[in-house]
Motif scaffolding. Structure first.
Motif, mmCIF file in Angstrom:
data_model
loop_
_atom_site.group_PDB
_atom_site.id
_atom_site.type_symbol
_atom_site.label_atom_id
_atom_site.label_comp_id
_atom_site.label_asym_id
_atom_site.label_seq_id
_atom_site.Cartn_x
_atom_site.Cartn_y
_atom_site.Cartn_z
ATOM 1 N N GLY A 53 1.052 -1.614 -0.970
ATOM 2 C CA GLY A 53 -0.065 -0.228 0.278
ATOM 3 C C GLY A 53 0.755 1.031 0.227
ATOM 4 O O GLY A 53 2.177 1.273 0.972
ATOM 5 N N TRP A 54 0.694 2.603 -0.859
ATOM 6 C CA TRP A 54 1.407 3.377 -1.137
ATOM 7 C C TRP A 54 0.698 4.595 0.361
ATOM 8 O O TRP A 54 -0.924 4.928 0.584
ATOM 9 C CB TRP A 54 0.895 4.211 -1.887
ATOM 10 N N PHE A 55 0.804 5.272 1.473
ATOM 11 C CA PHE A 55 1.046 6.118 2.289
ATOM 12 C C PHE A 55 1.228 7.464 2.186
ATOM 13 O O PHE A 55 2.728 7.312 2.298
ATOM 14 C CB PHE A 55 1.041 5.407 3.494
ATOM 15 N N GLY A 56 0.700 8.587 2.732
ATOM 16 C CA GLY A 56 1.972 9.857 2.889
ATOM 17 C C GLY A 56 0.556 10.463 3.360
ATOM 18 O O GLY A 56 0.117 10.457 3.682
ATOM 19 N N PRO A 57 1.755 11.420 3.452
ATOM 20 C CA PRO A 57 0.263 12.588 3.627
ATOM 21 C C PRO A 57 -0.951 13.520 3.030
ATOM 22 O O PRO A 57 -0.564 13.275 1.448
ATOM 23 C CB PRO A 57 1.696 13.674 4.178
ATOM 24 N N GLU A 58 -1.946 13.962 3.849
ATOM 25 C CA GLU A 58 -3.036 14.451 2.851
ATOM 26 C C GLU A 58 -2.247 15.017 1.827
ATOM 27 O O GLU A 58 -2.874 15.224 1.410
ATOM 28 C CB GLU A 58 -3.666 14.966 3.532
ATOM 29 N N SER A 59 -1.471 16.250 1.543
ATOM 30 C CA SER A 59 -0.746 16.739 1.114
ATOM 31 C C SER A 59 -0.391 16.415 -0.227
ATOM 32 O O SER A 59 -0.122 17.318 -0.853
ATOM 33 C CB SER A 59 0.164 17.956 1.311
ATOM 34 N N PHE A 60 -0.111 14.832 0.015
ATOM 35 C CA PHE A 60 1.037 14.492 -1.126
ATOM 36 C C PHE A 60 -0.203 14.406 -2.363
ATOM 37 O O PHE A 60 -1.784 13.494 -2.445
ATOM 38 C CB PHE A 60 1.002 13.175 -1.050
ATOM 39 N N THR A 61 0.004 14.903 -3.374
ATOM 40 C CA THR A 61 -1.064 14.411 -4.645
ATOM 41 C C THR A 61 -1.111 13.672 -5.691
ATOM 42 O O THR A 61 -1.021 14.014 -6.780
ATOM 43 C CB THR A 61 -1.439 16.128 -5.301
ATOM 44 N N ALA A 62 0.266 13.501 -6.137
ATOM 45 C CA ALA A 62 1.221 12.676 -7.613
ATOM 46 C C ALA A 62 0.906 11.846 -7.419
ATOM 47 O O ALA A 62 -0.019 11.118 -6.067
ATOM 48 C CB ALA A 62 2.544 12.711 -7.035
ATOM 49 N N ASP A 63 0.052 11.232 -9.064
ATOM 50 C CA ASP A 63 -0.390 9.879 -8.909
ATOM 51 C C ASP A 63 0.911 9.014 -8.923
ATOM 52 O O ASP A 63 2.378 9.194 -9.810
ATOM 53 C CB ASP A 63 -0.649 10.506 -10.362
ATOM 54 N N VAL A 64 0.794 8.456 -8.089
ATOM 55 C CA VAL A 64 2.210 6.566 -7.413
ATOM 56 C C VAL A 64 2.417 5.790 -8.812
ATOM 57 O O VAL A 64 3.116 4.995 -9.312
ATOM 58 C CB VAL A 64 1.956 6.167 -6.760
ATOM 59 N N THR A 65 1.194 6.060 -9.833
ATOM 60 C CA THR A 65 1.554 5.353 -11.056
ATOM 61 C C THR A 65 1.829 5.980 -12.393
ATOM 62 O O THR A 65 2.448 5.780 -13.084
ATOM 63 C CB THR A 65 0.150 3.817 -11.268
ATOM 64 N N ASP A 66 2.220 6.944 -12.085
ATOM 65 C CA ASP A 66 2.483 8.123 -12.924
ATOM 66 C C ASP A 66 4.381 8.766 -13.353
ATOM 67 O O ASP A 66 4.412 9.148 -11.833
ATOM 68 C CB ASP A 66 1.820 9.749 -13.340
ATOM 69 N N LYS A 67 5.060 7.979 -13.688
ATOM 70 C CA LYS A 67 6.720 8.759 -13.845
ATOM 71 C C LYS A 67 7.132 9.320 -13.190
ATOM 72 O O LYS A 67 8.095 10.107 -12.509
ATOM 73 C CB LYS A 67 6.946 7.134 -13.917
ATOM 74 N N SER A 68 5.998 9.992 -15.018
ATOM 75 C CA SER A 68 6.621 11.503 -14.699
ATOM 76 C C SER A 68 6.643 11.929 -13.101
ATOM 77 O O SER A 68 6.798 13.180 -12.625
ATOM 78 C CB SER A 68 5.721 12.495 -16.261
ATOM 79 N N THR A 120 0.252 1.668 11.052
ATOM 80 C CA THR A 120 0.845 2.289 11.116
ATOM 81 C C THR A 120 0.961 4.167 10.713
ATOM 82 O O THR A 120 1.286 5.030 11.974
ATOM 83 C CB THR A 120 2.448 2.487 11.172
ATOM 84 N N VAL A 121 0.964 3.891 10.065
ATOM 85 C CA VAL A 121 0.430 5.670 9.130
ATOM 86 C C VAL A 121 -1.150 5.748 9.587
ATOM 87 O O VAL A 121 -0.705 7.291 9.607
ATOM 88 C CB VAL A 121 0.714 5.122 7.565
ATOM 89 N N LEU A 122 -2.301 5.225 8.909
ATOM 90 C CA LEU A 122 -3.481 5.785 9.029
ATOM 91 C C LEU A 122 -4.545 6.452 10.178
ATOM 92 O O LEU A 122 -4.720 7.129 10.592
ATOM 93 C CB LEU A 122 -4.594 4.648 8.022
ATOM 94 N N THR A 123 -3.510 5.822 11.026
ATOM 95 C CA THR A 123 -3.205 5.555 12.955
ATOM 96 C C THR A 123 -3.186 7.598 12.636
ATOM 97 O O THR A 123 -3.955 7.857 14.505
ATOM 98 C CB THR A 123 -3.594 4.446 13.563
ATOM 99 N N LYS A 124 -2.751 7.759 12.089
ATOM 100 C CA LYS A 124 -1.945 9.294 13.009
ATOM 101 C C LYS A 124 -2.518 10.334 11.790
ATOM 102 O O LYS A 124 -3.147 10.053 10.927
ATOM 103 C CB LYS A 124 -0.471 9.310 12.116
ATOM 104 N N PRO A 125 -2.995 11.564 12.621
ATOM 105 C CA PRO A 125 -4.118 12.649 12.063
ATOM 106 C C PRO A 125 -2.590 13.336 10.853
ATOM 107 O O PRO A 125 -1.731 13.462 10.685
ATOM 108 C CB PRO A 125 -4.098 13.384 12.555
ATOM 109 N N GLY A 126 -3.560 13.678 9.575
ATOM 110 C CA GLY A 126 -2.980 13.968 8.442
ATOM 111 C C GLY A 126 -1.970 13.078 7.429
ATOM 112 O O GLY A 126 -1.652 13.221 6.447
ATOM 113 N N PHE A 127 -2.417 12.035 7.773
ATOM 114 C CA PHE A 127 -2.055 10.599 6.198
ATOM 115 C C PHE A 127 -3.350 10.046 6.309
ATOM 116 O O PHE A 127 -4.092 9.811 6.571
ATOM 117 C CB PHE A 127 -1.137 9.998 7.232
ATOM 118 N N ARG A 128 -2.829 9.755 4.658
ATOM 119 C CA ARG A 128 -3.806 9.320 4.280
ATOM 120 C C ARG A 128 -2.704 8.142 2.761
ATOM 121 O O ARG A 128 -2.337 7.360 2.780
ATOM 122 C CB ARG A 128 -5.086 10.192 3.283
ATOM 123 N N GLU A 129 -4.059 6.809 2.420
ATOM 124 C CA GLU A 129 -3.692 5.886 1.451
ATOM 125 C C GLU A 129 -3.652 7.001 -0.111
ATOM 126 O O GLU A 129 -4.448 7.721 -0.033
ATOM 127 C CB GLU A 129 -4.665 5.352 0.826
#
Length: 251
Positions: free
Chosen positions: A114-129, A189-198
């Motif tokens: 699974g890909w997890f990061g901050p809510e501010s992360f907007t990049a498409d993880v499938t888009d290499k560019s 470990t990630v989603l239980t913390k505020p400000g993070f999402r899948e």
């Protein structure tokens, strides 16, 4: 290190199985801790988790003494081959490379990465560019490490960690843009913390997770496979699984 003496549960049905059980009166099983929810210490410092409970049930089914050994992930296969323990039951995915060195049981669970990061992360993880220049955290030597290295290693910076906890600390500290981990680990470990999402769709990897043993220990592998099948058939596996997951991970 914690040793559990587990009382007799159920006699092995076949003579060959009984002979194997007498030969293997103790099984030393290695876990990499922490790797919640699979193996971790609770508030009282006791070793617990999905795989720990499944290992205890397996040993009870086999009527053997079960010794639980803590081992860093990097030393798992070397420790097994050096006979410091007899089996690895620590979310080790079955891969062709590992299968050349160890003997795997039949797979007993499969979960995606699974890909997890901050809510501010907007990049498409499938888009290499879109991922170019990002810093991606993985746990060293896992199938998630292999996947990111092979798919994105030329365009992202891959930071490898010994434990998932250390990786999440760096994610919280903004030293990583995103992490790619075993999905249930990311959930707890990630989603239980505020400000993070899948931040991306789950990715199914490999052939599932198996118990790793030495190549010559075929009798032990037969015992492990038989016990795991019984635990699935009699409902014990499902009872343990539902304590840790809201979805089916069984294979």
């Amino acid at each position: 290190m914690k040793t559990l003496i587990i009382a007799a549960g159920c006699a092995l049905a076949m003579l060959a199985g009984t002979a194997q059980a007498r030969e293997w009166t103790e099984i030393r099983i290695a876990f990499d801790v922490p790797y919640e929810p699979f193996e971790y210490r609770d508030e009282d410092g006791n070793l617990t988790g999905f795989e720990v409970e499944l290992a205890e049930a397996m040993c009870q089914q086999l009527e053997v003494t079960c010794e639980l050994v803590i081992q860093d992930w990097d030393g798992m296969i070397p420790g097994l081959l050096a006979r410091r323990f007899d089996a690895i039951m620590s979310s080790m995915s079955i891969t062709p490379d590992r299968a050349e060195r160890v003997l795997f049981s039949e797979p007993y669970y499969n979960t995606p990465g699974g890909w997890f990061g901050p809510e501010s992360f907007t990049a498409d993880v499938t888009d290499k560019s879109a991922m170019e220049g990002k810093i991606v955290g993985v746990q060293r030597g896992t199938t998630m490490d292999s996947y990111v290295t092979e798919e994105l290693g030329r365009i992202v910076t891959v930071k490898r960690y010994t434990t998932a906890d250390d990786m999440v600390l760096d994610l919280e500290g903004q030293r990583l843009d995103v992490v790619f981990v075993d999905y249930p680990v990311g959930e707890q470990t990630v989603l239980t913390k505020p400000g993070f999402r899948e931040v991306g769709e789950p990715v199914k990897l490999g052939e599932g997770v198996g118990v790793a043993m030495r190549k010559r220990d075929t009798a032990l592998a037969d015992m492990v496979n038989g016990a795991l099948r019984t635990l699935k058939e009699d409902g014990t596996y499902d009872t343990i699984m539902k304590k840790y997951f809201e979805y089916d991970i069984k294979m």
